[in-house]
Scaffold this motif. Sequence first.
Motif, PDB file in Angstrom:
ATOM      1  N   GLY A 156     -73.940  26.774 -43.769  1.00 61.86           N
ATOM      2  CA  GLY A 156     -75.138  26.087 -43.315  1.00 61.86           C
ATOM      3  C   GLY A 156     -75.131  25.615 -41.877  1.00 61.86           C
ATOM      4  N   TYR A 157     -74.070  25.891 -41.125  1.00 63.67           N
ATOM      5  CA  TYR A 157     -74.038  25.466 -39.722  1.00 63.67           C
ATOM      6  C   TYR A 157     -74.793  26.434 -38.810  1.00 63.67           C
ATOM      7  CZ  TYR A 157     -70.751  21.929 -41.154  1.00 63.67           C
ATOM      8  OH  TYR A 157     -70.193  20.847 -41.775  1.00 63.67           O
ATOM      9  N   ASP A 158     -75.262  27.540 -39.358  1.00 60.75           N
ATOM     10  CA  ASP A 158     -76.029  28.530 -38.606  1.00 60.75           C
ATOM     11  C   ASP A 158     -77.533  28.312 -38.847  1.00 60.75           C
ATOM     12  OD1 ASP A 158     -75.644  29.190 -41.239  1.00 60.75           O
ATOM     13  OD2 ASP A 158     -74.843  31.185 -40.857  1.00 60.75           O
ATOM     14  N   VAL A 159     -78.054  27.195 -38.328  1.00 62.59           N
ATOM     15  CA  VAL A 159     -79.441  26.786 -38.558  1.00 62.59           C
ATOM     16  C   VAL A 159     -80.401  27.744 -37.865  1.00 62.59           C
ATOM     17  CG1 VAL A 159     -81.126  24.936 -38.180  1.00 62.59           C
ATOM     18  CG2 VAL A 159     -78.758  24.375 -38.797  1.00 62.59           C
ATOM     19  N   THR A 160     -81.481  28.096 -38.574  1.00 64.18           N
ATOM     20  CA  THR A 160     -82.525  28.941 -37.993  1.00 64.18           C
ATOM     21  C   THR A 160     -83.854  28.212 -37.843  1.00 64.18           C
ATOM     22  OG1 THR A 160     -83.132  29.772 -40.193  1.00 64.18           O
ATOM     23  CG2 THR A 160     -81.540  31.075 -38.930  1.00 64.18           C
ATOM     24  N   ASP A 161     -84.045  27.136 -38.615  1.00 61.84           N
ATOM     25  CA  ASP A 161     -85.350  26.471 -38.616  1.00 61.84           C
ATOM     26  C   ASP A 161     -85.152  24.991 -38.933  1.00 61.84           C
ATOM     27  OD1 ASP A 161     -87.937  25.592 -38.926  1.00 61.84           O
ATOM     28  OD2 ASP A 161     -88.530  27.150 -40.347  1.00 61.84           O
ATOM     29  N   HIS A 162     -85.433  24.136 -37.946  1.00 63.30           N
ATOM     30  CA  HIS A 162     -85.265  22.693 -38.138  1.00 63.30           C
ATOM     31  C   HIS A 162     -86.438  22.045 -38.864  1.00 63.30           C
ATOM     32  CE1 HIS A 162     -82.415  23.417 -34.798  1.00 63.30           C
ATOM     33  NE2 HIS A 162     -81.761  22.385 -35.292  1.00 63.30           N
ATOM     34  N   SER A 163     -87.463  22.809 -39.176  1.00 60.35           N
ATOM     35  CA  SER A 163     -88.682  22.208 -39.716  1.00 60.35           C
ATOM     36  C   SER A 163     -88.710  22.169 -41.239  1.00 60.35           C
ATOM     37  CB  SER A 163     -89.913  22.968 -39.218  1.00 60.35           C
ATOM     38  OG  SER A 163     -89.971  24.267 -39.790  1.00 60.35           O
ATOM     39  N   ARG A 164     -87.671  22.676 -41.908  1.00 57.73           N
ATOM     40  CA  ARG A 164     -87.718  22.669 -43.375  1.00 57.73           C
ATOM     41  C   ARG A 164     -86.333  22.594 -43.988  1.00 57.73           C
ATOM     42  NH1 ARG A 164     -87.873  28.543 -45.171  1.00 57.73           N
ATOM     43  NH2 ARG A 164     -87.604  29.751 -43.251  1.00 57.73           N
ATOM     44  N   ILE A 165     -86.294  22.043 -45.194  1.00 57.07           N
ATOM     45  CA  ILE A 165     -85.074  22.012 -45.997  1.00 57.07           C
ATOM     46  C   ILE A 165     -84.844  23.412 -46.553  1.00 57.07           C
ATOM     47  CG2 ILE A 165     -83.957  20.980 -48.004  1.00 57.07           C
ATOM     48  CD1 ILE A 165     -84.323  19.055 -45.672  1.00 57.07           C
ATOM     49  N   ARG A 166     -83.622  23.786 -46.652  1.00 53.19           N
ATOM     50  CA  ARG A 166     -83.273  25.182 -46.955  1.00 53.19           C
ATOM     51  C   ARG A 166     -83.834  25.645 -48.296  1.00 53.19           C
ATOM     52  NH1 ARG A 166     -77.135  27.686 -46.633  1.00 53.19           N
ATOM     53  NH2 ARG A 166     -77.725  29.846 -47.121  1.00 53.19           N
ATOM     54  N   ASP A 167     -84.552  26.747 -48.249  1.00 53.60           N
ATOM     55  CA  ASP A 167     -85.199  27.294 -49.441  1.00 53.60           C
ATOM     56  C   ASP A 167     -84.188  27.624 -50.530  1.00 53.60           C
ATOM     57  OD1 ASP A 167     -87.664  27.169 -48.183  1.00 53.60           O
ATOM     58  OD2 ASP A 167     -87.548  29.219 -47.419  1.00 53.60           O
ATOM     59  N   PHE A 207     -81.562  26.303 -51.410  1.00 49.46           N
ATOM     60  CA  PHE A 207     -81.045  25.134 -52.129  1.00 49.46           C
ATOM     61  C   PHE A 207     -82.090  24.516 -53.061  1.00 49.46           C
ATOM     62  CE2 PHE A 207     -78.123  24.022 -48.294  1.00 49.46           C
ATOM     63  CZ  PHE A 207     -77.350  25.141 -48.566  1.00 49.46           C
ATOM     64  N   GLY A 208     -83.348  24.892 -52.873  1.00 52.28           N
ATOM     65  CA  GLY A 208     -84.423  24.281 -53.654  1.00 52.28           C
ATOM     66  C   GLY A 208     -85.434  23.544 -52.812  1.00 52.28           C
ATOM     67  N   GLY A 209     -85.297  23.630 -51.469  1.00 49.12           N
ATOM     68  CA  GLY A 209     -86.282  23.038 -50.575  1.00 49.12           C
ATOM     69  C   GLY A 209     -86.366  21.517 -50.694  1.00 49.12           C
ATOM     70  N   LYS A 210     -87.416  20.958 -50.090  1.00 45.97           N
ATOM     71  CA  LYS A 210     -87.586  19.510 -50.094  1.00 45.97           C
ATOM     72  C   LYS A 210     -87.769  18.972 -51.509  1.00 45.97           C
ATOM     73  CE  LYS A 210     -90.234  15.693 -48.131  1.00 45.97           C
ATOM     74  NZ  LYS A 210     -91.344  15.283 -47.225  1.00 45.97           N
ATOM     75  N   LYS A 211     -88.449  19.722 -52.342  1.00 44.69           N
ATOM     76  CA  LYS A 211     -88.671  19.274 -53.721  1.00 44.69           C
ATOM     77  C   LYS A 211     -87.338  19.075 -54.436  1.00 44.69           C
ATOM     78  CE  LYS A 211     -91.010  20.583 -58.012  1.00 44.69           C
ATOM     79  NZ  LYS A 211     -91.867  21.612 -58.694  1.00 44.69           N
ATOM     80  N   GLY A 212     -86.425  20.003 -54.257  1.00 46.75           N
ATOM     81  CA  GLY A 212     -85.119  19.886 -54.891  1.00 46.75           C
ATOM     82  C   GLY A 212     -84.316  18.720 -54.335  1.00 46.75           C
ATOM     83  N   LEU A 213     -84.434  18.489 -53.023  1.00 47.19           N
ATOM     84  CA  LEU A 213     -83.726  17.365 -52.412  1.00 47.19           C
ATOM     85  C   LEU A 213     -84.266  16.035 -52.928  1.00 47.19           C
ATOM     86  CD1 LEU A 213     -81.655  16.347 -50.353  1.00 47.19           C
ATOM     87  CD2 LEU A 213     -83.442  16.471 -48.602  1.00 47.19           C
ATOM     88  N   THR A 240     -85.154  15.484 -40.606  1.00 46.19           N
ATOM     89  CA  THR A 240     -84.056  14.622 -41.038  1.00 46.19           C
ATOM     90  C   THR A 240     -84.424  13.144 -40.900  1.00 46.19           C
ATOM     91  OG1 THR A 240     -82.393  16.280 -40.457  1.00 46.19           O
ATOM     92  CG2 THR A 240     -81.660  13.986 -40.596  1.00 46.19           C
ATOM     93  N   LEU A 241     -84.983  12.766 -39.749  1.00 44.75           N
ATOM     94  CA  LEU A 241     -85.311  11.356 -39.524  1.00 44.75           C
ATOM     95  C   LEU A 241     -86.467  10.897 -40.409  1.00 44.75           C
ATOM     96  CD1 LEU A 241     -84.845  11.170 -35.655  1.00 44.75           C
ATOM     97  CD2 LEU A 241     -83.302  10.353 -37.446  1.00 44.75           C
ATOM     98  N   ALA A 242     -87.385  11.799 -40.714  1.00 43.09           N
ATOM     99  CA  ALA A 242     -88.466  11.443 -41.642  1.00 43.09           C
ATOM    100  C   ALA A 242     -87.907  11.174 -43.029  1.00 43.09           C
ATOM    101  CB  ALA A 242     -89.500  12.572 -41.689  1.00 43.09           C
ATOM    102  N   LEU A 243     -86.948  11.979 -43.461  1.00 42.07           N
ATOM    103  CA  LEU A 243     -86.333  11.761 -44.766  1.00 42.07           C
ATOM    104  C   LEU A 243     -85.549  10.452 -44.797  1.00 42.07           C
ATOM    105  CD1 LEU A 243     -85.155  15.410 -45.473  1.00 42.07           C
ATOM    106  CD2 LEU A 243     -86.868  14.147 -46.770  1.00 42.07           C
ATOM    107  N   MET A 244     -84.955  10.084 -43.665  1.00 45.31           N
ATOM    108  CA  MET A 244     -84.276   8.788 -43.611  1.00 45.31           C
ATOM    109  C   MET A 244     -85.288   7.648 -43.700  1.00 45.31           C
ATOM    110  SD  MET A 244     -81.029   9.043 -41.057  1.00 45.31           S
ATOM    111  CE  MET A 244     -80.289   7.638 -41.894  1.00 45.31           C
ATOM    112  N   ALA A 245     -86.409   7.796 -42.984  1.00 43.43           N
ATOM    113  CA  ALA A 245     -87.442   6.759 -43.006  1.00 43.43           C
ATOM    114  C   ALA A 245     -88.017   6.581 -44.409  1.00 43.43           C
ATOM    115  CB  ALA A 245     -88.544   7.107 -42.015  1.00 43.43           C
ATOM    116  N   GLU A 246     -88.054   7.673 -45.180  1.00 40.03           N
ATOM    117  CA  GLU A 246     -88.572   7.624 -46.546  1.00 40.03           C
ATOM    118  C   GLU A 246     -87.531   7.131 -47.545  1.00 40.03           C
ATOM    119  OE1 GLU A 246     -89.923  11.578 -47.413  1.00 40.03           O
ATOM    120  OE2 GLU A 246     -91.132  11.691 -45.580  1.00 40.03           O
ATOM    121  N   GLY A 247     -86.296   6.931 -47.101  1.00 37.20           N
ATOM    122  CA  GLY A 247     -85.246   6.477 -47.998  1.00 37.20           C
ATOM    123  C   GLY A 247     -84.609   7.581 -48.818  1.00 37.20           C
TER     124      GLY A 247
END
Length: 731
Positions: free
Chosen positions: A51-62, A64-70, A206-213
Amino acid sequence: MGAVTSTYRVQLTPEFGFRELNDLVGYLRELGVGSLYLSPTLQSVRDSQHGYDVTDHSRIRDEFGGKKGLLALAGQGLGLIADIVPNHMTVPVPESENAPLWSVLREGPDSPYADWFDLSWPVALPVLGDDPELVVDGSVLRYHDHEFPIRAGTEELPLAELLAAQHYRLVSWRDSPGYRRFFDVSSLIALRVESPAVFDATHEVTLALMAEGVIDGLRVDHPDGLTDPGGYLRRLRERAPGPLWVEKILMDGERLPPDWECDGTTGYDALNMVTRLFVDPAARDKLVRTFTRHTGVPDDYERVKYEGKKLVLDLFFRGEVDRLALSLGEPGLRDALVELLAAMPVYRAYVSPGEPPDEEATRVIQSAAWEAAAHADPASVATVAQLVLRGPAEAVARFQQTCGPVMAKGVEDTALYRWFPLACLNEVGGEPDRFGVSPEEFHAFCMEMRPTTMTTLSTHDTKRSEDVRARLAVLSEIPDVWAGAVESWAGAVRFDPTLDYLGWQNLMAAWPISPERFTKYLLKAAREAKTSISWQNREQGYERGLREFAEKAIELCGYSVASFTAVVDRYAQVNSLGQKTVQLMMPGVPDVYQGNEITDFSLVDPDNRRPVDYVRRRELLRDGGDTWDARKLLVTKTALNLRKRLAPDLPYLPIEAGEHAVAFARGDQAVAVATRLPYRLERRGGWHSETLRLPAGSWLDLLTGAEHTGLIPMAHLLCRYPVAILERNTR
């Protein structure tokens, strides 16, 4: 979220994502884990195992299950620590999978992403092999699996003119790229996060997810690669008030810069101190003699380290050195610059462009200049030292950003694969010529630790797991027995003297190991050492011979290795439980790397990122037992659950315990005791009349249920386990 009491590092993969981790939360909670510590979660190369080879900072990795899974994982109630990668993105294949990079290659300086990357126009892209069969396909230029955008209006030009008209140049894969990269990895292109716009865009999710707890804390990957690590951490801390750790490699005696706004490191400094605590320094000379006799390598580690740095400066970093030399603003200083880089004793001396260097940075660079002056013109070296301290802003920044890669590739990935009298000391940030520390030295280290820093014994980047190192540490107590065993094995199977001795150490310490795993390790070790082959020059005859060596070593010597390891394990188990107890109970936030709550005999990545058998671990947690695995799990569970009941800033109080134990109290609430140098302890006949004086009050041994007060015979305290974890008895 309250204070983090412990973390459990998980390597997420396409096969092991948020859903699979969800199913483990009950087990991890029972184990006593305080927070889940996740490998990078932003979108990366689709089949990436790290996962250190990031291609897109705008989304949680598909995968893994994306933002819904997180979000579902966060809903389980365990805190989440996210690993972020501010230094670089990947140059994927095909290149179109990185949209910002694709825009930059297509539109050049006019791209809205032109400021994202640290590069020079036209950008050199090292991709070409021996068959530059380029194909124009509409608005895309193709080369095997690579693809590159064609600048608008140039599609119909003859190929030579078309290539010359682009914002990039395709060059040999052996050449340096036209961009700053991660170490020598041309597939990772550096980001300019010192730009507020780049910082905001790459950290928004990342910072939005921190702000949301959803995310509670962060681990920052490789801050030394950044233009201004201190400034970056200040900006990050403003929006990320939770726990914040940095992957910073500290050499012996080095401390984090005082202006870094973070909670501490990810724990390599603690790892190396704990490892040394279980190594007998008396064996140094014998182990070095055995090493030099088998390998022919000099006994002078500093010389090997210097040669490793000089090699990688010439082999990998010519482009970086050329750009750095040009930025100095004075001709004729390249040789002196190379020597200064080779002499740097740490990964980075923190100097910010336009600001006067502090006393420590000045001392480090002047000390390196003194060393470098023995290999280059002293006046030129002195000039370079002043320029990288107080010269042009670009020179100051680029020198800082080049030191780390030279250390990492020259020491971690070269010298540590060439000089290995006792391989458990060859860890990231380790000094393999420093054999052991005394309990007194260890106590002094712990008394200076931040209560918030992370501690660890194994990571996704360690060269050997903690239990491999526990076995190797035993060799420091039996150097003559070990020398005889290796002599026997080497008499039966030989291949490359510069590699064989490392092979025998790791074959024993990782036993049982398949020929396939052993071969993969030896191939990586040989390529990193760069004495016979390298990642750039893979000689088929040598690699075939190495495979045959691995197979024959196991076939012809496997029975003997297994017998030797079985004896070693009587003492390695003591080391394993001891280092686990110490690491989990010493100051700091203890991290457990996935699966290492029981024994794990993994070697360097990708071996240490193999799937973990959690079915077995669940069964052990339920059923217990008296095996090494069950004992280590009991120690881990006991210590992690105790840490939940202890304030993180409890004082560290050394307790006198003699040569063969280390003991300390955490305030007036807990005591940890661990046996050390168990072979010599056994040879002298055990504990005899040695005692340990507990702090005032009644103490409950959480491993055995026994109650103790006052002066306790060591033979009584440690009669069932070689360690003790005690909590003040308030009943």
